[in-house]
Design a protein around this motif. Structure first.
Motif, short mmCIF file in Angstrom:
data_model
loop_
_atom_site.label_atom_id
_atom_site.label_comp_id
_atom_site.label_asym_id
_atom_site.label_seq_id
_atom_site.Cartn_x
_atom_site.Cartn_y
_atom_site.Cartn_z
N MET A 149 0.83 -1.21 0.00
CA MET A 149 0.00 0.00 0.00
C MET A 149 0.86 1.26 0.00
N THR A 150 0.59 2.14 -0.94
CA THR A 150 1.33 3.38 -1.05
C THR A 150 0.35 4.55 -1.03
N TYR A 151 0.83 5.73 -1.43
CA TYR A 151 -0.04 6.92 -1.45
C TYR A 151 0.53 7.95 -2.42
N TYR A 152 -0.36 8.76 -2.95
CA TYR A 152 -0.08 9.82 -3.91
C TYR A 152 1.06 10.75 -3.48
N GLY A 153 1.28 10.88 -2.17
CA GLY A 153 2.36 11.73 -1.66
C GLY A 153 3.74 11.22 -2.03
N SER A 154 3.81 10.06 -2.64
CA SER A 154 5.10 9.54 -3.13
C SER A 154 5.54 10.26 -4.40
N GLN A 155 4.56 10.75 -5.17
CA GLN A 155 4.84 11.36 -6.47
C GLN A 155 4.72 12.88 -6.45
#
Length: 260
Positions: A149-155
């Motif tokens: 699970m990741t999140y948009y704040g990575s990009q």
């Protein structure tokens, strides 16, 4: 001719779901969906305090394995996979839904984060997925699917997401490399990026309610994602019909990530 049952069921599949904290957890939404489509689901919990919330959920889906997994306790991760091997001898699905950063480092600027805090966040939120892939590989004798699970704040820079942004970027990159390395064994790897959700993990992010309001207002769907939305989408990706999808970061956010 396509076997339509293979596109709709996970019957006979064995799944390990980590990171269930309570009935609002994304991991719980996925565990429910795997079970609903026919998979047997093993579940982990953080510690004895968390067990009282997780055990009733495991019983609800008739989980044959409920195991502790505190990544800061040496051996607990390996013990969970040993229990899976003893019980089933094989594994088809692993879901990694674990992230952690020390509060002081998470609430401060990235440039101010401590070395120790950064390393802890990387170990528990990113390296642990790599380690799970290593442990799962010999059990996925007929191929399988790994999820994290990741999140948009990575990009993109998301206000108050802070140090978790770089950590999740590393996690997404790891998923791509794992997909390339494990693909010849028919093991698929997905980084799943849900929209903002009210989970216990999200409560550690400052002004999270504002982020929810922004997501609902800007997403093309004009709605927030639920743990069930994420769970069903993830379950579909674990099916044989999705066998040629791997290595991407897949957004389940009502289209929010495409908006400026």
């Amino acid at each position: 001719m396509i076997d339509l049952s293979s596109l709709t069921l996970l019957k006979g599949k064995k799944a390990l779901v980590t990171g269930v904290a309570n009935d609002q957890s994304i991991a719980w939404g996925c565990a429910k969906a795997f079970n609903a489509f026919g998979a047997e689901v093993a579940v982990t919990y953080l510690n004895e305090k968390a067990k009282r919330f997780v055990q009733p959920l495991a019983e609800e889906i008739r989980s044959p394995l409920l195991m502790p997994m505190d990544l800061q306790k040496p051996g607990e991760l390996e013990a969970a996979f040993e229990a899976v091997e003893k019980k089933w001898g094989t594994l088809d699905i692993v879901l990694h839904s674990i992230a952690y950063a020390p509060k002081d480092d998470l609430h401060g600027r990235v440039v101010d984060c401590s070395k120790d805090g950064f390393l802890v966040a990387m170990e528990l939120s990113c390296w642990s997925f790599i380690r799970m892939a290593k442990l799962a590989e010999p059990l996925m004798k007929n191929g399988g699917t790994l999820f994290t699970m990741t999140y948009y704040g990575s990009q993109m820079v998301v206000e108050n997401y802070n140090m978790m942004g770089p950590v999740k970027a590393a996690l997404e990159s790891s998923a791509r490399y794992l997909a390339a390395e494990l693909g010849p064994k028919n093991i698929r790897v997905h980084a799943i990026s849900p929209g903002p959700l009210k989970t216990r993990a999200a409560s550690g992010i400052s002004e999270f309610d504002k982020l929810l309001q922004k997501a609902q207002a800007k997403a093309p769907s004009r709605s927030l994602v639920s743990i069930d939305d994420v769970g069903v989408a993830v379950a579909v990706l674990a099916m044989n019909g999705a066998k040629l999808i791997t290595g991407d970061t897949l957004y389940i956010d009502g289209g929010y990530h495409i908006m400026d």
